[in-house]
Enzyme design. Structure first.
Site, short mmCIF file in Angstrom:
data_model
loop_
_atom_site.label_atom_id
_atom_site.label_comp_id
_atom_site.label_asym_id
_atom_site.label_seq_id
_atom_site.Cartn_x
_atom_site.Cartn_y
_atom_site.Cartn_z
N GLY A 83 0.80 -1.22 0.00
CA GLY A 83 0.00 0.00 0.00
C GLY A 83 0.83 1.26 0.00
O GLY A 83 0.29 2.37 -0.02
N LYS A 129 11.14 0.24 9.13
CA LYS A 129 10.39 1.37 9.67
C LYS A 129 9.91 1.01 11.07
O LYS A 129 9.58 -0.14 11.35
CB LYS A 129 9.22 1.71 8.75
CG LYS A 129 9.67 2.24 7.39
CD LYS A 129 8.50 2.64 6.51
CE LYS A 129 7.62 1.48 6.15
NZ LYS A 129 8.35 0.39 5.45
N ASP A 143 6.83 -4.71 12.16
CA ASP A 143 8.04 -4.76 11.33
C ASP A 143 9.26 -5.07 12.19
O ASP A 143 10.13 -5.88 11.81
CB ASP A 143 8.23 -3.43 10.61
CG ASP A 143 7.21 -3.24 9.49
OD1 ASP A 143 6.58 -4.22 9.08
OD2 ASP A 143 7.05 -2.09 9.02
N HIS A 160 -0.35 4.42 7.31
CA HIS A 160 -1.19 3.23 7.29
C HIS A 160 -2.67 3.59 7.35
O HIS A 160 -3.48 2.82 7.86
CB HIS A 160 -0.81 2.30 8.44
CG HIS A 160 0.58 1.79 8.35
ND1 HIS A 160 1.59 2.22 9.18
CD2 HIS A 160 1.15 0.93 7.48
CE1 HIS A 160 2.72 1.61 8.84
NE2 HIS A 160 2.47 0.83 7.81
N GLY A 219 -14.36 22.51 -16.65
CA GLY A 219 -14.70 23.31 -15.49
C GLY A 219 -13.86 24.55 -15.30
O GLY A 219 -13.94 25.18 -14.25
N ASP A 220 -13.07 24.96 -16.31
CA ASP A 220 -12.16 26.09 -16.10
C ASP A 220 -12.66 27.39 -16.72
O ASP A 220 -11.99 28.41 -16.63
CB ASP A 220 -10.78 25.76 -16.66
CG ASP A 220 -10.77 25.65 -18.19
OD1 ASP A 220 -11.86 25.51 -18.79
OD2 ASP A 220 -9.67 25.67 -18.78
N GLY A 239 -19.67 28.21 -23.15
CA GLY A 239 -19.14 29.30 -23.96
C GLY A 239 -20.23 30.22 -24.49
O GLY A 239 -20.06 31.45 -24.52
#
Length: 563
Positions: free
Chosen positions: A57, A106, A111, A220, A392-393, A546
């Site tokens: 992940g 880590k 771990d 996590h 959307g601009d 437009g």
């Protein structure tokens, strides 16, 4: 949340299979979720091996850092779950020999336990092993003692230093010592704008309000140290860096490396904004930023957010960071200029002499400013319309164009044709995408059709010329669901009403009514051009943005028309 997966129980294995399929320098253990370098020599001929891993992940970590100059092997557990002892031991046996292995871990309980026990078993089998724990999360500085802090994105830099030391042929103790020094020189802190979804759970790990963020998070999917109000990027960056610098006692004149890490759901645009702010703040504090990297380097699935890592460096540490590597996910040299480089693109504009505006020039000025105000007021509505069938601009583009018109100097409005030219230049620079070129071209061609003292018929001809310019440039015609569906009938109606002898005021009102009808009709038109055309029938039911924008400024020109 939708995910591109098959069986969540096989996602880790299938991910690693894809990783190895794409990278010929890697191989996958048949019976364990372990990626190793391909083509490793026989154990007796191997130097010190550097291994890491943890829960999945966090991609591209950890398998993405397997390659010459970095890791020799990476062990993958289930999502956010430490790999088991047997998998770690298998990785050690596959990658290491009598020279031994350094395990970069880590600082999470699972771990540490699993990698620690695997190291002990490896030693019993004649493979020396050293465990280096990374605990770089300074967000916990007021919560736990340093030895209990979490390991987060700074681990990537420790991988690089350890891998380069091993590649240089150092013995086990020396490689471990350099890795521990790198870990001790590194501090990190993160911020999350939302949660991530573990595939097996199928729902986000926590929820945030629209105006909330989690500060000081782990990797996590857990919540942060505290929940705070959403602030601009610069303010969040300052709070994170203030904490990192204070914890490391970094002072002006010292040398550092910076890592801006995305957590998986943050686009490069936002990460670059964060990087800009972090670099500026570090330099303002008198620190020399020797290297900087930005990207998704150690993530938490699709979590939106970022972390910052600052590492104190010297010549020796820089040599390790600069050493070559074939690891596919390493982001490159990290070399940056000592300051932002800016270059000019054009010669400085020649100052215009101020002169009184002609009546026609003043008409253009008042009309332009009225149109600017109307477009700014319609920004939200235009954004919503454009989002329905485009990107959307449009709303913000029109607002930028409006600001550019207001910024024109008084001298720009002296005469009507020249004013239209200057307006075209302003919107061309201010509006990106298609609207800028369309409006700039229309204004330039209208200017050529307009005399210095225009009559109503001249204004009509200029409008028609501008509309024709838009059609010529874009290849559209009425009925294609574009701004022309408002502008073309308006120009025709204005010319027709003037030719019939109507006063300019009533002729213009007829033109505006025709434009409104044309814009409304676009809701039932299937788009043939532009981004909306990709949607086909799904664009039906909403007017073209437009065309709606054209109506906005046409409506407010009425009080400023030439009489």
């Amino acid at each position: 949340m939708k995910k591109l997966l098959n069986d969540p129980r096989r996602v880790v294995r299938e991910m690693l299979e894809g990783e190895v399929d794409l990278n010929p320098g890697q191989a996958l253990l048949r019976d364990e979720d372990v990626v190793v370098r391909s083509g490793l020599p026989e154990p007796a001929a191997r130097g010190v091996a550097v291994l890491s891993g943890g829960g999945s992940g966090h991609e591209p970590a950890h398998a993405g850092y397997v390659g010459a100059g970095m890791l020799h092997a990476a062990v993958a557990g289930d999502v956010f779950t430490s790999p088991g002892v047997d998998a770690v031991l298998a990785a050690i046996r596959a990658a290491a020999g009598p020279a031994g292995a350094v395990l970069v871990v880590k600082n999470y309980t699972g771990d540490r336990l699993n990698f620690g026990l695997a190291a002990e078993l490896a030693r019993a089998q004649g493979i020396p092993a050293e465990v280096v724990v990374v605990a770089d999360d300074v967000a916990l500085s007021d919560t736990v003692e340093p030895a209990r802090r979490r390991g987060i994105a700074g681990t990537v830099l420790v991988h690089k230093v350890a891998g380069a030391a091993a590649a240089a042929g150092l013995p086990l103790e020396a490689v471990a010592a350099e890795a521990r020094a790198a870990a001790a020189a590194t501090g990190s802190m993160g911020v999350a704008l939302g949660a991530c979804t573990v595939p097996a759970a199928g729902r986000p790990g926590f929820s945030l309000g629209e105006e909330e963020v989690e500060l000081g998070l782990g990797i996590h999917g857990e919540q942060g140290v505290r929940r705070v109000p959403l602030r601009p990027a610069d303010a969040l960056v300052q709070e994170m860096l203030d904490t990192i610098l204070a914890d490391a006692a970094l002072r002006g004149g010292e040398r550092v490396a910076l890592l801006v890490n995305g957590l998986g759901g943050t686009p490069p645009m936002e990460l670059a904004v964060v990087a800009r702010s972090a670099l500026a703040l570090l330099r303002a504090r008198g620190l020399a930023v020797e290297r900087a990297w930005c990207g998704n380097l150690l993530t938490a699935l699709e979590m939106p957010g970022a972390s910052l890592t600052v590492m104190r460096v010297d010549d020796g540490m820089l040599a390790r960071l600069d050493a070559p590597t074939e690891a596919p996910a390493w982001p490159g040299s990290g070399r940056i200029a000592p300051a932002r480089q800016l270059v000019g693109t054009t010669a400085a504009p020649v100052a215009e002499a101020a002169r009184p505006a002609t009546p026609a020039g003043e008409t253009v000025r008042r009309a332009a400013l009225a149109a600017a105000a109307a477009l700014e007021g319609a920004e939200a509505r235009l954004t919503a319309l454009d989002s329905a069938a485009g990107d959307g601009d449009l709303g913000i583009s029109m607002s930028r164009g409006a600001a550019a018109l207001r910024a024109l100097p008084d001298a720009a409005w002296a005469e009507a044709p020249a004013a239209l030219v200057r307006m075209g230049e302003a919107v061309r620079r201010a509006i990106a995408g298609s609207s800028g070129p369309f409006y700039a071209t229309a204004l330039l061609r209208a200017a050529r059709a307009l005399p210095a003292a225009p009559s109503p018929a001249d204004w009509s001809a200029a409008l028609a010329a501008g509309v024709d310019a838009i059609a010529d440039l874009g290849g559209a015609k009425p009925g294609d669901r574009t701004m022309l569906d408002a502008l073309h009938p308006a120009a025709e109606a204005f010319a027709r009403a003037l030719a019939a002898g109507q006063p300019p005021a009533s002729a213009w009102e007829e033109a505006v009514q025709t434009a409104r009808a044309g814009a409304e009709a676009t809701a039932s038109m299937r788009p043939r051009l532009g981004r909306a055309s990709y949607l086909g029938d799904r664009a039906l039911g909403t007017p073209d943005a437009g065309a709606a924008a054209a109506v906005v400024w046409l409506e407010v020109l009425a009080p400023h028309r030439a009489r």
